[in-house]
Design a protein around this motif. Sequence first.
Motif, PDB file in Angstrom:
ATOM      1  N   GLY A  40       0.799  -1.216   0.000  1.00 22.23           N
ATOM      2  CA  GLY A  40       0.000   0.000   0.000  1.00 22.23           C
ATOM      3  C   GLY A  40       0.837   1.274   0.000  1.00 22.23           C
ATOM      4  N   SER A  41       0.212   2.340  -0.460  1.00 25.33           N
ATOM      5  CA  SER A  41       0.911   3.628  -0.536  1.00 25.33           C
ATOM      6  C   SER A  41       1.356   4.113   0.839  1.00 25.33           C
ATOM      7  N   GLN A  42       0.584   3.804   1.887  1.00 25.62           N
ATOM      8  CA  GLN A  42       0.976   4.226   3.230  1.00 25.62           C
ATOM      9  C   GLN A  42       2.223   3.488   3.726  1.00 25.62           C
ATOM     10  N   LEU A  43       2.613   2.433   2.994  1.00 28.28           N
ATOM     11  CA  LEU A  43       3.835   1.686   3.322  1.00 28.28           C
ATOM     12  C   LEU A  43       4.960   1.991   2.344  1.00 28.28           C
ATOM     13  N   GLY A  44       4.733   2.963   1.487  1.00 28.90           N
ATOM     14  CA  GLY A  44       5.751   3.344   0.512  1.00 28.90           C
ATOM     15  C   GLY A  44       5.641   2.622  -0.808  1.00 28.90           C
ATOM     16  N   GLY A  45       4.551   1.868  -1.002  1.00 28.49           N
ATOM     17  CA  GLY A  45       4.357   1.134  -2.251  1.00 28.49           C
ATOM     18  C   GLY A  45       4.073   2.053  -3.415  1.00 28.49           C
ATOM     19  N   TRP A  46       4.475   1.642  -4.585  1.00 26.67           N
ATOM     20  CA  TRP A  46       4.327   2.409  -5.811  1.00 26.67           C
ATOM     21  C   TRP A  46       2.861   2.399  -6.235  1.00 26.67           C
ATOM     22  N   GLY A  47       2.371   3.495  -6.770  1.00 24.61           N
ATOM     23  CA  GLY A  47       0.971   3.633  -7.146  1.00 24.61           C
ATOM     24  C   GLY A  47       0.641   3.214  -8.558  1.00 24.61           C
ATOM     25  N   ARG A  48       1.502   2.482  -9.221  1.00 17.99           N
ATOM     26  CA  ARG A  48       1.280   2.125 -10.628  1.00 17.99           C
ATOM     27  C   ARG A  48       1.066   0.619 -10.815  1.00 17.99           C
ATOM     28  N   ARG A  49       0.877   0.215 -12.035  1.00 17.64           N
ATOM     29  CA  ARG A  49       0.471  -1.145 -12.412  1.00 17.64           C
ATOM     30  C   ARG A  49       1.364  -2.250 -11.857  1.00 17.64           C
ATOM     31  N   ALA A  50       2.649  -2.044 -11.821  1.00 15.09           N
ATOM     32  CA  ALA A  50       3.558  -3.108 -11.369  1.00 15.09           C
ATOM     33  C   ALA A  50       3.321  -3.507  -9.919  1.00 15.09           C
ATOM     34  N   ASN A  51       2.594  -2.692  -9.175  1.00 17.86           N
ATOM     35  CA  ASN A  51       2.322  -2.964  -7.763  1.00 17.86           C
ATOM     36  C   ASN A  51       0.840  -3.252  -7.535  1.00 17.86           C
ATOM     37  N   MET A  52       0.096  -3.604  -8.588  1.00 13.95           N
ATOM     38  CA  MET A  52      -1.341  -3.831  -8.456  1.00 13.95           C
ATOM     39  C   MET A  52      -1.797  -5.083  -9.178  1.00 13.95           C
ATOM     40  N   VAL A  53      -2.790  -5.717  -8.585  1.00 13.72           N
ATOM     41  CA  VAL A  53      -3.515  -6.816  -9.224  1.00 13.72           C
ATOM     42  C   VAL A  53      -4.986  -6.661  -8.850  1.00 13.72           C
ATOM     43  N   PRO A  54      -5.894  -7.292  -9.604  1.00 20.67           N
ATOM     44  CA  PRO A  54      -7.302  -7.215  -9.245  1.00 20.67           C
ATOM     45  C   PRO A  54      -7.539  -7.825  -7.856  1.00 20.67           C
ATOM     46  N   GLN A  55      -8.228  -7.057  -7.012  1.00 18.40           N
ATOM     47  CA  GLN A  55      -8.521  -7.503  -5.645  1.00 18.40           C
ATOM     48  C   GLN A  55      -9.986  -7.191  -5.350  1.00 18.40           C
ATOM     49  N   GLU A  56     -10.679  -8.172  -4.822  1.00 19.63           N
ATOM     50  CA  GLU A  56     -12.092  -7.993  -4.481  1.00 19.63           C
ATOM     51  C   GLU A  56     -12.215  -6.753  -3.597  1.00 19.63           C
ATOM     52  N   GLN A  57     -13.097  -5.821  -3.976  1.00 19.34           N
ATOM     53  CA  GLN A  57     -13.100  -4.490  -3.351  1.00 19.34           C
ATOM     54  C   GLN A  57     -13.444  -4.488  -1.876  1.00 19.34           C
ATOM     55  N   ASN A  58     -14.315  -5.369  -1.419  1.00 19.82           N
ATOM     56  CA  ASN A  58     -14.623  -5.408   0.004  1.00 19.82           C
ATOM     57  C   ASN A  58     -13.396  -5.835   0.809  1.00 19.82           C
ATOM     58  N   PHE A  59     -12.667  -6.805   0.303  1.00 20.66           N
ATOM     59  CA  PHE A  59     -11.437  -7.257   0.957  1.00 20.66           C
ATOM     60  C   PHE A  59     -10.387  -6.147   0.920  1.00 20.66           C
ATOM     61  N   ASN A  60     -10.210  -5.511  -0.250  1.00 22.08           N
ATOM     62  CA  ASN A  60      -9.221  -4.452  -0.406  1.00 22.08           C
ATOM     63  C   ASN A  60      -9.485  -3.282   0.534  1.00 22.08           C
ATOM     64  N   ARG A  61     -10.731  -2.856   0.600  1.00 19.58           N
ATOM     65  CA  ARG A  61     -11.084  -1.664   1.386  1.00 19.58           C
ATOM     66  C   ARG A  61     -11.365  -1.972   2.850  1.00 19.58           C
ATOM     67  N   GLY A  62     -11.460  -3.250   3.187  1.00 16.57           N
ATOM     68  CA  GLY A  62     -11.795  -3.661   4.543  1.00 16.57           C
ATOM     69  C   GLY A  62     -10.615  -4.284   5.275  1.00 16.57           C
ATOM     70  N   ASN A  63     -10.604  -5.611   5.341  1.00 20.54           N
ATOM     71  CA  ASN A  63      -9.573  -6.308   6.124  1.00 20.54           C
ATOM     72  C   ASN A  63      -8.154  -6.003   5.654  1.00 20.54           C
ATOM     73  N   TYR A  64      -7.942  -5.948   4.325  1.00 25.29           N
ATOM     74  CA  TYR A  64      -6.591  -5.689   3.819  1.00 25.29           C
ATOM     75  C   TYR A  64      -6.131  -4.280   4.185  1.00 25.29           C
ATOM     76  N   ALA A  65      -7.031  -3.302   4.039  1.00 19.05           N
ATOM     77  CA  ALA A  65      -6.698  -1.912   4.392  1.00 19.05           C
ATOM     78  C   ALA A  65      -6.389  -1.783   5.881  1.00 19.05           C
ATOM     79  N   GLN A  66      -7.117  -2.508   6.724  1.00 20.41           N
ATOM     80  CA  GLN A  66      -6.863  -2.444   8.161  1.00 20.41           C
ATOM     81  C   GLN A  66      -5.471  -2.982   8.502  1.00 20.41           C
ATOM     82  N   ILE A  67      -5.059  -4.034   7.811  1.00 19.38           N
ATOM     83  CA  ILE A  67      -3.711  -4.578   8.034  1.00 19.38           C
ATOM     84  C   ILE A  67      -2.658  -3.562   7.581  1.00 19.38           C
TER      85      ILE A  67
END
Length: 143
Positions: A40-67
Motif C-alpha cells: 500500500g501507498s501508506q507503506l511506501g508502495g508504488w501507485g502504478r500497475r507493477a504494484n497492483m492486481v485485481p482484488q475484491e473491493q470489500n477485501f481491499n477496502r476492509g480487512n486488507y486496508a486495516q492490516i
Amino acid sequence: MAGTTTLTGKAAPAARTATCQGKVGNLDNPDGYDGGHLVGSQLGGWGRRANMVPQEQNFNRGNYAQIENQTAKCTPLTRSSLTYLARVTYLNLSTNTPSTWTLEPKLNGEVITRTFDNAPYGGPNGTTSRQQIVNWLISKGCV
C-alpha cells in the motif's frame, strides 16, 4: 507475483493513480474489484500497475486496508526494521486475477504469515486472520 518493502523510519506515501486502479480492477471482472496494491501507498508502495492486481473491493477496502494501516503504525519504531511481504497466487493462469493473497510482515526477526482468499472479507477466515495480524503488530509496539 510478490511485493516487498522494508521500512525503517517513516515511510512517505506514494502517489495514488485512481485511473490505473480502476483499469487493473476491471482486467477480468466487470464490477466488484479494485486495483489492489501489493504494498500500500501508506507503506511506501508504488501507485502504478507493477504494484497492483485485481482484488475484491470489500477485501481491499476492509480487512486488507486495516492490516496496511496497522502496519504503517510500525514505521516510527527507530530501532526496528519491518519487512512487509505480499504474495499473490494464481490457480488459473489464464486470468489476471489472483486466487489468494499471502501476507507476511516480519518485525525484528519475527514473522506472522496468513493467507486470504481474493473474495469478500478475504474469505471465510479473512476477518480472523486480519485480527491475528493486527494483534501481532500491536503486540510488537505498532500502535
